[in-house]
Design a protein around this motif. Structure first.
Motif, mmCIF file in Angstrom:
data_model
loop_
_atom_site.group_PDB
_atom_site.id
_atom_site.type_symbol
_atom_site.label_atom_id
_atom_site.label_comp_id
_atom_site.label_asym_id
_atom_site.label_seq_id
_atom_site.Cartn_x
_atom_site.Cartn_y
_atom_site.Cartn_z
ATOM 1 N N VAL A 117 -1.439 7.576 73.505
ATOM 2 C CA VAL A 117 -0.617 6.375 73.704
ATOM 3 C C VAL A 117 0.840 6.656 73.361
ATOM 4 O O VAL A 117 1.755 6.224 74.044
ATOM 5 C CB VAL A 117 -1.174 5.197 72.864
ATOM 6 C CG1 VAL A 117 -0.174 4.070 72.755
ATOM 7 C CG2 VAL A 117 -2.476 4.689 73.471
ATOM 8 N N LYS A 118 1.056 7.396 72.297
ATOM 9 C CA LYS A 118 2.430 7.711 71.880
ATOM 10 C C LYS A 118 3.083 8.753 72.761
ATOM 11 O O LYS A 118 4.297 8.854 72.835
ATOM 12 C CB LYS A 118 2.422 8.249 70.443
ATOM 13 C CG LYS A 118 2.952 7.284 69.429
ATOM 14 C CD LYS A 118 3.300 7.966 68.126
ATOM 15 C CE LYS A 118 4.737 8.407 68.043
ATOM 16 N NZ LYS A 118 5.612 7.614 67.208
ATOM 17 N N GLY A 119 2.253 9.562 73.407
ATOM 18 C CA GLY A 119 2.806 10.681 74.166
ATOM 19 C C GLY A 119 3.322 11.741 73.214
ATOM 20 O O GLY A 119 4.333 12.395 73.468
ATOM 21 N N ARG A 120 2.609 11.897 72.098
ATOM 22 C CA ARG A 120 3.090 12.791 71.044
ATOM 23 C C ARG A 120 2.316 14.103 71.064
ATOM 24 O O ARG A 120 1.097 14.098 71.232
ATOM 25 C CB ARG A 120 2.869 12.064 69.718
ATOM 26 C CG ARG A 120 3.049 12.879 68.458
ATOM 27 C CD ARG A 120 3.291 11.897 67.357
ATOM 28 N NE ARG A 120 3.082 12.396 66.039
ATOM 29 C CZ ARG A 120 3.733 11.889 64.987
ATOM 30 N NH1 ARG A 120 4.592 10.919 65.146
ATOM 31 N NH2 ARG A 120 3.507 12.352 63.799
ATOM 32 N N PRO A 121 2.996 15.238 70.879
ATOM 33 C CA PRO A 121 2.290 16.527 70.824
ATOM 34 C C PRO A 121 1.232 16.502 69.717
ATOM 35 O O PRO A 121 1.492 15.955 68.644
ATOM 36 C CB PRO A 121 3.389 17.539 70.484
ATOM 37 C CG PRO A 121 4.680 16.863 70.787
ATOM 38 C CD PRO A 121 4.448 15.391 70.655
ATOM 39 N N PRO A 156 1.235 6.898 63.118
ATOM 40 C CA PRO A 156 2.648 7.222 63.288
ATOM 41 C C PRO A 156 3.398 5.909 63.487
ATOM 42 O O PRO A 156 2.773 4.841 63.536
ATOM 43 C CB PRO A 156 2.657 8.038 64.578
ATOM 44 C CG PRO A 156 1.562 7.402 65.397
ATOM 45 C CD PRO A 156 0.528 6.878 64.413
ATOM 46 N N SER A 157 4.711 5.977 63.619
ATOM 47 C CA SER A 157 5.465 4.784 63.996
ATOM 48 C C SER A 157 5.008 4.351 65.395
ATOM 49 O O SER A 157 4.675 5.189 66.230
ATOM 50 C CB SER A 157 6.960 5.090 63.974
ATOM 51 O OG SER A 157 7.246 6.269 64.693
ATOM 52 N N ALA A 158 5.003 3.030 65.629
ATOM 53 C CA ALA A 158 4.380 2.486 66.847
ATOM 54 C C ALA A 158 5.333 2.446 68.038
ATOM 55 O O ALA A 158 5.477 1.418 68.703
ATOM 56 C CB ALA A 158 3.823 1.097 66.550
ATOM 57 N N ASN A 159 5.993 3.575 68.298
ATOM 58 C CA ASN A 159 6.897 3.693 69.442
ATOM 59 C C ASN A 159 6.445 4.863 70.295
ATOM 60 O O ASN A 159 5.672 5.702 69.826
ATOM 61 C CB ASN A 159 8.324 3.972 68.937
ATOM 62 C CG ASN A 159 8.345 5.136 67.952
ATOM 63 O OD1 ASN A 159 7.928 4.997 66.812
ATOM 64 N ND2 ASN A 159 8.797 6.289 68.407
ATOM 65 N N ARG A 160 6.925 4.935 71.534
ATOM 66 C CA ARG A 160 6.651 6.140 72.326
ATOM 67 C C ARG A 160 7.396 7.302 71.686
ATOM 68 O O ARG A 160 8.468 7.120 71.104
ATOM 69 C CB ARG A 160 7.109 5.966 73.777
ATOM 70 C CG ARG A 160 6.548 4.744 74.462
ATOM 71 C CD ARG A 160 5.252 4.983 75.203
ATOM 72 N NE ARG A 160 4.843 3.744 75.862
ATOM 73 C CZ ARG A 160 3.593 3.361 76.084
ATOM 74 N NH1 ARG A 160 2.581 4.126 75.700
ATOM 75 N NH2 ARG A 160 3.325 2.229 76.690
ATOM 76 N N VAL A 165 13.118 4.991 69.520
ATOM 77 C CA VAL A 165 13.451 4.287 68.285
ATOM 78 C C VAL A 165 12.202 3.606 67.706
ATOM 79 O O VAL A 165 11.436 2.984 68.437
ATOM 80 C CB VAL A 165 14.532 3.228 68.589
ATOM 81 C CG1 VAL A 165 14.883 2.433 67.344
ATOM 82 C CG2 VAL A 165 15.765 3.883 69.194
ATOM 83 N N SER A 166 12.011 3.725 66.398
ATOM 84 C CA SER A 166 10.848 3.108 65.749
ATOM 85 C C SER A 166 10.958 1.581 65.785
ATOM 86 O O SER A 166 12.048 1.030 65.691
ATOM 87 C CB SER A 166 10.749 3.567 64.293
ATOM 88 O OG SER A 166 10.483 4.938 64.217
ATOM 89 N N PRO A 167 9.809 0.896 65.888
ATOM 90 C CA PRO A 167 9.815 -0.570 65.936
ATOM 91 C C PRO A 167 9.878 -1.193 64.540
ATOM 92 O O PRO A 167 9.180 -0.762 63.636
ATOM 93 C CB PRO A 167 8.465 -0.899 66.590
ATOM 94 C CG PRO A 167 7.591 0.260 66.267
ATOM 95 C CD PRO A 167 8.455 1.459 66.051
ATOM 96 N N SER A 199 16.422 15.989 68.246
ATOM 97 C CA SER A 199 16.585 14.768 69.034
ATOM 98 C C SER A 199 15.383 13.871 68.822
ATOM 99 O O SER A 199 14.265 14.222 69.131
ATOM 100 C CB SER A 199 16.702 15.109 70.512
ATOM 101 O OG SER A 199 16.519 13.924 71.271
ATOM 102 N N HIS A 200 15.632 12.716 68.288
ATOM 103 C CA HIS A 200 14.537 11.820 67.914
ATOM 104 C C HIS A 200 15.175 10.473 67.723
ATOM 105 O O HIS A 200 16.384 10.355 67.677
ATOM 106 C CB HIS A 200 13.930 12.327 66.609
ATOM 107 C CG HIS A 200 12.456 12.079 66.526
ATOM 108 N ND1 HIS A 200 11.545 12.883 67.146
ATOM 109 C CD2 HIS A 200 11.734 11.112 65.914
ATOM 110 C CE1 HIS A 200 10.321 12.418 66.886
ATOM 111 N NE2 HIS A 200 10.417 11.334 66.145
ATOM 112 N N TYR A 201 14.385 9.456 67.588
ATOM 113 C CA TYR A 201 14.923 8.140 67.291
ATOM 114 C C TYR A 201 16.012 7.795 68.296
ATOM 115 O O TYR A 201 17.049 7.253 67.955
ATOM 116 C CB TYR A 201 15.520 8.093 65.874
ATOM 117 C CG TYR A 201 14.604 8.653 64.819
ATOM 118 C CD1 TYR A 201 13.543 7.899 64.351
ATOM 119 C CD2 TYR A 201 14.784 9.933 64.316
ATOM 120 C CE1 TYR A 201 12.683 8.410 63.397
ATOM 121 C CE2 TYR A 201 13.929 10.451 63.351
ATOM 122 C CZ TYR A 201 12.894 9.684 62.900
ATOM 123 O OH TYR A 201 12.050 10.182 61.964
HETATM 124 MG MG MG Z 1 8.030 8.262 64.269
#
Ligand code: MG
Ligand code: TXA
Length: 328
Positions: free
Chosen positions: A51-55, A138-142, A146-148, A225-227
């Protein structure tokens, strides 16, 4: 997806039922909203990554409801971790410790360590205590975004991909927890957050290293690069803001200003975004303002951050990452 604007008993029960059946629940914490799954259920945890598209090698933090769960999830817990957990939990501090046998590989990306934290939020604590197990979140963002810091942000980012959103109102800290690694010889802060490295060092009465390099991903997710919002973020000193505004406007772009201080002599075309008072207030609204800048269609956001002390260190850290690259 069913949600409830006021997280009463019914909503918390619902969240626990969803977690127990292997579903995903977005839940409030004092820092940012988390996207939670039963930490003991590898299938549920895998869905968080999808869902997050996270590695899959970026490990998740396991959220606990009570201090006596610490030894279920970690082993060889050093005294420093005992001291920090007693001092700062519930609170915005994640400790990296050697993992116990019950921690599944899916949570840690195969690492021998696990991140643990008890969040300081009434609704989260009720959910966690009633659930009884650990909630990997994790934080509930893609990934990379940016974190929600509100349930609306989660809804906008994840929509129906999350099974239930537990609405506990806006987050009070506004930036992610401090991560301190206690699995090595010396405590090391991997990510600055709500609790400063100085305070940790004071409480432990020992020096604490601050990780700041680009060496092998110490805390994967502390990528350069994040957030990142859509708007281009520029960090600007207070006296340079008016001049930079004029330049940006002259090039035909829309400019916004987010200042820790009141900034005078701004061109009328500049969109001034309201920052909260002091570093704590600034941190609380920072992510919301980055979202506002995108919603308003600004091209460039000039940010004059507060001093890098206390949570100000975390603000500088996140702004640098937000400023680095703009994903399109
Ligand atoms: Mg996060
Ligand atoms: O405030 C927070 O920490 C929020 C709320 C929801 O608790 N959570 C959060 O999670 O920010 P996430 O996944 O967005 O960031 C967690 C960071 C990632 O950079 C991850 O790589 C790091 O923690 N991390 C987790 N477990 C780790 C481990 N065993 N070793 C090193 N880093 C770890």
């Amino acid at each position: 997806m069913v949600d409830d604007p006021k997280a009463g008993i019914g909503a918390i029960r619902r969240a626990v039922a969803v977690l127990s059946s292997g579903g995903l629940v977005a839940f409030p914490t004092e820092t940012v909203y988390g996207l939670g799954a039963d930490a003991s259920n590898p299938t549920a945890v895998r869905r968080v990554f999808e869902v997050k598209g996270r590695p899959v090698d970026h490990p998740l933090i396991v959220h606990l409801g009570a201090l006596d769960q610490l030894d279920d999830w970690a082993r060889d817990v050093p005294d420093a971790a005992r001291v920090l957990s007693r001092t700062f939990w519930p609170g915005p501090l994640t400790m990296i410790l050697r993992r116990s046998n019950r921690v599944v590989d899916e949570v840690t990306g195969g690492r021998e360590t696990v991140g643990l934290r008890i969040p300081d939020h009434g609704v989260a604590l009720e959910m966690l205590r009633s659930f009884g197990g650990g909630v990997a979140a994790p934080s509930a963002n893609r990934f990379g975004r940016v974190s929600p810091t509100s349930a609306d942000h989660v809804r906008a980012d994840l929509g129906d991909d999350v099974d239930f959103i537990l609405d506990g109102g806006p987050c009070t800290v506004g930036v992610e927890s401090t991560i301190v690694d206690l699995s090595g010889d010396e405590p090391e802060v991997l990510r600055p957050g709500g609790i400063s490295a100085d305070l940790i060092s004071q409480v432990l009465a020992m020096p604490v290293r601050l990780w700041g390099g680009e060496r092998d991903v110490a805390a994967p997710g502390t990528l350069a690069s994040h957030y990142a919002p859509e708007v281009r973020v520029e960090i600007v000193a207070v006296d340079e803001v008016p001049g930079r505004c004029v330049e940006v406007l002259a090039s035909g772009l829309r400019v916004g200003v987010l200042g820790a201080e009141e900034i005078h002599d701004l061109p009328v075309e500049a969109v001034v975004l309201e920052a909260g008072g002091g570093p704590d207030g600034f941190a609380r609204v920072l992510y919301e303002r980055l979202r506002d800048a995108d919603r308003l269609g600004l091209d460039i956001l000039l940010v004059q951050p507060p001093e890098p002390i206390g949570v100000g260190v975390a603000i500088h850290d996140r702004l640098k990452r937000a400023a680095h690259v703009r994903p399109r």
